[in-house]
Design a protein around this motif. Structure first.
Motif: not given
Length: 245
Positions: A194-222
């Motif tokens: 239940p605990i992490s860091t911004i840096g670890f999530e930036r590298r290993h959290n798929q949703a957080l790593s996306i920097d394109n809004e449309d690509a992010f929306v497509r992922l979140m709707l799946q």
């Protein structure tokens, strides 16, 4: 500063008690246990609960925050945009809540719900900048929160994208303490840790790593998880609006 973490399994969630022992002031975030639990914990530490904060209006359970606030004379805190049938202490983006040597800065991070808050905590006995963030169901370990429980899925996802980009401006070392973990219906790839860091999530959290809004929306709707079984009843509990600033 002290911090106590209380994981829950029915419903799955995490509540927190934290604050300044030196000044005897504390806050509770996203309480699920009956109020007496937090009152006993605070009494054992010799602190008074000053604020009870819900990061958002939950969809899978009724928070015990209002009852706890009433029991100890604390202020019940929500973002000013929350639509409810009860009164609360309204905070804005950038509001500061003081707990002795500890301060809480509120960030408005909509997406999972429109009124969602992230809470940045600074302990001035250590440093003049935040070292942890209570991220609720915006950023969890392994995923970001689903976006269709309080808005339409796409507009929620677009709001969440911008909230995620803002969270990524925090230093890598900032610890994150989310409102849920593996097994919660509010995310998809949640970790049991239940605990992490911004840096670890930036590298290993798929949703957080996306920097394109449309690509992010497509992922979140799946692969959106089923809605909580009691979703309609819980959300119907929040209606009307009476806000006290």
């Amino acid at each position: 500063m002290f911090l106590r973490t209380y994981p829950h399994h029915d419903p799955i969630g995490i509540s927190y008690l934290f604050g300044c022992v030196g000044k005897g002031q504390a806050a509770v975030i996203d309480p699920i246990h009956p109020p007496q639990h937090y009152l006993q914990q605070a009494a054992g530490l010799g602190v008074t609960i000053k604020y009870v904060i819900d990061t958002h209006l939950h969809a899978d359970h009724r928070s015990t925050a209002r009852d706890l606030a009433a029991a100890c004379g604390a202020q019940y805190v929500l973002h000013q945009s929350a639509t409810t049938s009860f009164t609360f202490h309204a905070v804005r983006d950038g509001s500061i809540l003081e707990l002795g040597n500890v301060t809480v800065q509120t960030w408005h991070t909509p997406g999972h719900t429109p009124e969602h808050l992230t809470l940045l905590v600074t302990d001035y006995t250590r440093a003049p900048e935040p070292w942890l963030a209570f991220t609720g169901h915006t950023l969890m370990v392994g995923d970001l929160g689903r976006t269709e429980l309080a808005s339409d899925p796409e507009s929620g996802a677009r709001a969440l994208y911008h909230s995620a980009q803002r969270l990524k401006t925090l230093p890598d070392y900032v610890q994150i303490y989310p409102g849920a973990f593996s097994g919660s219906v509010c995310g998809r790839k949640l970790s049991g840790n239940p605990i992490s860091t911004i840096g670890f999530e930036r590298r290993h959290n798929q949703a957080l790593s996306i920097d394109n809004e449309d690509a992010f929306v497509r992922l979140m709707l799946q692969d959106i998880p089923p809605r909580p079984a009691n979703f309609e009843r819980v959300r119907a509990h929040y209606s009307g609006l009476t806000v006290v600033s």
